[in-house]
Write a protein that holds these residues in place. Structure first.
Motif, PDB file in Angstrom:
ATOM      1  N   PHE A 704       1.674  55.574 -26.306  1.00  0.00           N
ATOM      2  CA  PHE A 704       0.911  55.596 -28.001  1.00  0.00           C
ATOM      3  C   PHE A 704       1.094  54.443 -28.286  1.00  0.00           C
ATOM      4  N   ASN A 705       0.061  53.537 -27.712  1.00  0.00           N
ATOM      5  CA  ASN A 705      -0.003  51.982 -28.322  1.00  0.00           C
ATOM      6  C   ASN A 705      -0.654  51.914 -29.595  1.00  0.00           C
ATOM      7  N   GLY A 706      -1.238  52.986 -30.284  1.00  0.00           N
ATOM      8  CA  GLY A 706      -1.741  52.997 -31.612  1.00  0.00           C
ATOM      9  C   GLY A 706      -0.677  53.406 -32.498  1.00  0.00           C
ATOM     10  N   VAL A 707       0.399  53.756 -32.132  1.00  0.00           N
ATOM     11  CA  VAL A 707       1.222  54.409 -33.145  1.00  0.00           C
ATOM     12  C   VAL A 707       2.380  53.208 -33.532  1.00  0.00           C
ATOM     13  N   LYS A 708       2.653  53.190 -34.938  1.00  0.00           N
ATOM     14  CA  LYS A 708       3.605  52.254 -35.288  1.00  0.00           C
ATOM     15  C   LYS A 708       4.912  52.787 -35.965  1.00  0.00           C
ATOM     16  N   VAL A 709       4.632  54.180 -36.365  1.00  0.00           N
ATOM     17  CA  VAL A 709       6.093  54.730 -36.918  1.00  0.00           C
ATOM     18  C   VAL A 709       6.076  56.286 -36.509  1.00  0.00           C
ATOM     19  N   LEU A 710       7.233  56.808 -36.067  1.00  0.00           N
ATOM     20  CA  LEU A 710       7.184  57.888 -35.567  1.00  0.00           C
ATOM     21  C   LEU A 710       7.376  58.921 -36.821  1.00  0.00           C
ATOM     22  N   PRO A 711       6.468  60.287 -36.795  1.00  0.00           N
ATOM     23  CA  PRO A 711       6.480  61.150 -37.893  1.00  0.00           C
ATOM     24  C   PRO A 711       7.645  61.571 -38.601  1.00  0.00           C
ATOM     25  N   GLU A 712       7.692  61.774 -39.721  1.00  0.00           N
ATOM     26  CA  GLU A 712       8.648  62.379 -40.503  1.00  0.00           C
ATOM     27  C   GLU A 712       9.405  63.721 -40.023  1.00  0.00           C
ATOM     28  N   TRP A 713       8.212  64.586 -39.626  1.00  0.00           N
ATOM     29  CA  TRP A 713       8.728  65.901 -39.038  1.00  0.00           C
ATOM     30  C   TRP A 713       9.393  65.975 -37.701  1.00  0.00           C
ATOM     31  N   LEU A 714       9.526  64.840 -36.882  1.00  0.00           N
ATOM     32  CA  LEU A 714      10.502  64.566 -35.847  1.00  0.00           C
ATOM     33  C   LEU A 714      11.885  65.188 -36.087  1.00  0.00           C
ATOM     34  N   GLY A 715      12.137  65.042 -37.486  1.00  0.00           N
ATOM     35  CA  GLY A 715      13.474  65.693 -37.895  1.00  0.00           C
ATOM     36  C   GLY A 715      13.549  67.140 -37.809  1.00  0.00           C
ATOM     37  N   ASN A 716      12.486  67.828 -37.486  1.00  0.00           N
ATOM     38  CA  ASN A 716      12.587  69.475 -37.677  1.00  0.00           C
ATOM     39  C   ASN A 716      13.112  69.862 -36.085  1.00  0.00           C
ATOM     40  N   PHE A 717      13.071  68.865 -35.102  1.00  0.00           N
ATOM     41  CA  PHE A 717      13.531  69.399 -33.938  1.00  0.00           C
ATOM     42  C   PHE A 717      15.102  69.555 -33.898  1.00  0.00           C
ATOM     43  N   SER A 718      15.410  70.596 -34.349  1.00  0.00           N
ATOM     44  CA  SER A 718      17.099  70.621 -34.456  1.00  0.00           C
ATOM     45  C   SER A 718      17.853  70.725 -33.165  1.00  0.00           C
ATOM     46  N   PHE A 719      16.972  71.462 -32.317  1.00  0.00           N
ATOM     47  CA  PHE A 719      17.682  71.762 -30.876  1.00  0.00           C
ATOM     48  C   PHE A 719      17.419  70.492 -29.917  1.00  0.00           C
ATOM     49  N   LEU A 720      16.878  69.603 -30.322  1.00  0.00           N
ATOM     50  CA  LEU A 720      16.558  68.306 -29.569  1.00  0.00           C
ATOM     51  C   LEU A 720      17.782  67.646 -28.919  1.00  0.00           C
ATOM     52  N   GLN A 721      17.696  67.567 -27.266  1.00  0.00           N
ATOM     53  CA  GLN A 721      19.070  66.958 -26.946  1.00  0.00           C
ATOM     54  C   GLN A 721      18.625  65.685 -26.354  1.00  0.00           C
ATOM     55  N   ARG A 722      17.337  65.379 -25.972  1.00  0.00           N
ATOM     56  CA  ARG A 722      17.002  64.014 -25.363  1.00  0.00           C
ATOM     57  C   ARG A 722      15.653  63.601 -25.742  1.00  0.00           C
TER      58      ARG A 722
END
Length: 781
Positions: A704-722
């Motif tokens: 994703f070379n056009g992306v500079k900032v990861l989205p705020e909603w990434l914090g919704n992944f409450s089960f994310l381990q990796r």
């Protein structure tokens, strides 16, 4: 312990009283039965639930007396008793190797309980320094880790017949073990043996496998009654001089050349010898094997380039070793040229009883006469007609394959690196005597690899003769592997292989077709085709609709067409990778109701995915990646795949400015756990449809070379381990500190080839470091 194949016995069930009657007779004979033991015995009989179990103690301490069994070898007496126990159901769940020998079996838990009860006074497992009556103890296992020698061991030592240790007691135990017959040491804590070891005059079994013992005391060579010596995975540097004195030795197990006894030919009782290393400098001549007439089981002879000539090889007298069932003959790989390989191998003719033969690094131009059908005009049978497995590895100077088609018991044939063979023809199947008959009648697995000069493979049989005379080739073949034959143009499936279940063809760049025999193989379960650069098409497979489970086509750049898989109800895995000219998926894919794995990768001419893929409700794994012409993925496909657990998707047309096909992704919020997303240069953001995937455990973001900032909603992944991020050249920031803190289960973060983000995540000083400092495992490169 080797035992031969037996007919299966299915005894009828017995009532409780009958079971008790058998147990009573076998254990107590005509003796009076103590009341408490009768209660226990009847309870065991009741628990048998009708299985005709008997109990008999397996006594290995000198009770296999040849004089009472017509002077049979003790090993044969043991096999006889083992078979008796097996036929009476004391052993169960037998597993045999390819040669019919029993490798694994289980004892019924009720038989075990009774055996333990009957032997409890003679047997002790020592976990602590508790004191009990030692007057009857004959067998002891010590797993006590105290600093002092257990008191019970000191009291029982002089009567012990068997001792099993995983702790070092010898450094502080001068006790008398004069009656010991079995000594087994295990574990890294045991490093040294006492010099008095040679005083154990009755010792018959000695095992120091997996210990840190580096040296045996010189007195070891005085153990004149020793029968079994095990030295596997141990730290011994060498054996003491005088091993030739152990004339009672029957079985030796070792896995290093330095542990082979010198003058081994003197040990004429030897029956088990896993390796023999020829070494002229040490005086280890292959002729020493000539004295070992009792050898049985498996034998590997190495360094055969050191054998002087045919006469010396013949003195090994291999043909007289009737109890060997598996033999490996190996020359060293690192040598400049062949010397006398042909005459040496001719002189090592094995016994016709042999079931397994492997020849490695033989560089003669022809294989010996004993490895071929009988000479033309002779009625003698094939010399090795009992062969079950044959492997010919790196026989690189051989010009022709021997005639092997009449080996009536051969089930596995592997031919690897016969680099000068150009043709496989009729002579491989038939010996030229009389009319053709079925060839390779029992072969189940055939592996043909690294045949770099092989151009043609034919059996030269006319179809009319095949139909009229019933001649067949490979009637029982279940697995065919052909790999690394870059000049082969012949179709590897020339005839109907009615028993074939697995077909693998790889790195055969000149093969252009697989032939119509593919569809006739009505039991085929797996087809794997890889790196066949000239393969243009695959013939119809309609005959495989109810049997094929795996179809994998990889690295076939000229493949333009795949046959229909309409109605392939058994297909569970479809993989198509690196097929540069393939423009469409096989028709009928939507009808594959059992398909659980669909993997499409790097098919640059693939321009669409049919809407019907959404009908694959059994899909658990879906990957559609690096298909640069793909401009449209029907938006409702993914939402229909409600059992999907893993999704790899992306790497589509560079012209696209949005990630197509994700509009229904939110329907997978309960099932999807693993997601790999591949972007391209025109994408400016991470697709917002991801934010609803509440069950996600692993997320990988690529390119994703056009992306500079990861989205705020990434914090919704409450089960994310990796979380892994790859090749995002302009990415600089994670979402806010609060969003990253909400990823409470995140255990691993990997950042690869993201230069700006890497700099900002410098430990302690980087602007993004506070957002990730709480994550247990971080890897940035």
């Amino acid at each position: 312990m080797g035992t031969h194949t037996e007919h299966k016995h299915h005894p009828k069930k017995l009532v409780d009283d009958e079971c008790w009657s058998i147990i009573k007779q076998k254990v107590f004979g005509s003796s009076l039965i103590p009341e408490e033991m009768e209660v226990i015995g009847k309870d065991i009989a009741k628990k048998c639930r009708g299985l005709p179990l008997v109990a008999r103690l397996w006594m290995a301490n000198g009770f296999l007396d040849p004089s009472k069994e017509g002077n049979m070898a003790m090993e044969d007496i043991g096999n006889m008793h083992f078979k008796a126990l097996l036929s009476n159901s004391l052993f169960q769940d037998v597993e045999r190797d390819a040669y019919g020998n029993i490798e694994v079996c289980k004892m019924h838990d009720l038989v075990h309980d009774l055996a333990v009860f009957v032997s409890k006074e003679e047997t002790k497992v020592l976990y602590n320094d508790s004191m009990v009556d030692t007057s009857c103890i004959r067998h002891m296992s010590v797993v006590f880790y105290g600093e002092s020698v257990p008191t019970i061991l000191e009291h029982a030592a002089h009567k012990l017949h068997s001792l099993f240790l995983n702790v070092d007691i010898f450094c502080r135990f001068p006790g008398n073990l004069k009656s010991l017959r079995t000594l087994k040491l295990t574990g890294v804590h045991i490093k040294k043996l006492p010099g008095s070891l040679g005083k154990l005059k009755h010792l018959r079994f000695f095992d120091i496998s997996a210990t840190n013992i580096t040296k045996l005391p010189e007195s070891f060579t005085q153990l004149y009654n020793l029968q079994t010596l095990r030295l596997l995975k141990c730290s011994l540097e060498h054996l003491p001089k005088g091993m030739r004195n152990l004339l009672s030795l029957r079985h030796i197990y070792f896995d290093l050349e330095k542990l082979m006894p010198v003058d081994i030919g003197r040990l004429t009782c030897l029956q088990t010898l896993p390796f023999f290393f020829v070494d002229m400098e040490k005086g280890c001549l292959v002729s020493e094997l000539g004295c070992l007439s009792q050898l049985r089981g498996k034998l590997k002879i190495c360094n055969l380039e050191d054998v002087k000539d045919n006469a010396e090889a013949s003195r090994a007298n291999m043909e007289a070793k009737t109890k060997l069932y598996k033999l490996k003959l190996k020359w060293s790989y690192k040598r400049e040229r062949p010397i006398n390989d042909k005459e040496v191998l001719e002189g090592l003719k094995p016994c016709s009883n042999l079931k397994g033969l492997t020849i490695v690094n033989y560089w003669g131009d022809d294989l010996p006469s004993w490895l071929s059908s009988s000479v033309h005009g002779s009625n003698l049978p094939f010399p090795l007609n009992n062969l079950v497995k044959l492997k010919l590895i790196n026989c690189r100077e051989c010009l022709n394959l021997p005639c092997l088609g009449q080996l009536c018991n051969l089930t596995v044939l592997e031919i690897d690196e016969m680099k000068k063979v150009k043709r496989i023809g009729r002579e491989f199947y038939f010996n030229g005597q009389g009319e053709a008959t079925t060839s390779f009648p029992a072969l189940r697995r055939f592996i043909l690899v690294e045949m770099e000069s092989l151009e043609e493979w034919v059996d030269d049989l006319d179809s009319v003769i095949i139909e009229r005379e019933g001649v067949a080739a490979f009637p029982c073949l279940e697995e065919l592997i052909v790999s690394g034959c870059p000049k082969l143009k012949s179709d590897p499936i020339q005839r109907k292989l009615l028993s074939l279940q697995v077909l693998q063809v790889s790195y055969c760049s000149e093969i252009s077709t697989l032939g119509d025999g593919l569809s006739a193989s009505s039991r085929l379960k797996e087809v794997h085709i890889q790196a066949c650069l000239n393969l243009g098409s695959i013939p119809t497979m309609e005959g495989l609709s109810t049997c094929l489970k795996e179809l994998r086509i990889c690295d076939c750049p000229n493949l333009r067409f795949m046959p229909s898989i309409q109605g392939f109800s058994s297909l569970t895995d479809l993989t198509i990778k690196d097929c540069e000219r393939l423009s469409c998926l096989p028709s009928g894919i939507e009808s594959c109701a059992s398909l659980g794995n669909l993997n499409i990768h790097n098919c640059p001419c693939l321009s669409f995915v049919p809407q019907d893929v959404g009908e694959l409700r059994s899909l658990i794994f879906l990957s559609i990646t690096s298909c640069q012409k793909l401009t449209c993925l029907p938006g409702e496909i993914l939402g229909c795949l409600t059992n999907l657990e893993t999704l790899h998707i992306g790497g589509f047309s560079e012209q696209l400015e949005e990630f197509e096909g994700l509009t229904s992704l939110h329907h997978l919020h309960a099932s999807l756990e693993y997601l790999e997303l591949y972007g391209w240069k025109n994408l400016k953001s991470i697709p917002s449809q991801l934010q609803h995937l509440a069950s996600l455990k692993s997320l990988e973001l690529w390119n994703f070379n056009g992306v500079k900032v990861l989205p705020e909603w990434l914090g919704n992944f409450s089960f994310l381990q990796r979380l892994q991020i790859w090749n995002c050249n302009n990415l600089m920031h994670f979402p806010s500190l609060d969003a990253m803190k909400r990823l409470s289960k995140l255990q691993r973060l990997e950042i690869n080839k993201c230069p700006h983000l890497k700099e900002n995540c410098t430990k302690e000083s980087g602007s993004e470091w506070p957002k990730i400092a709480h994550i247990p495992n971080i890897r940035i490169q």
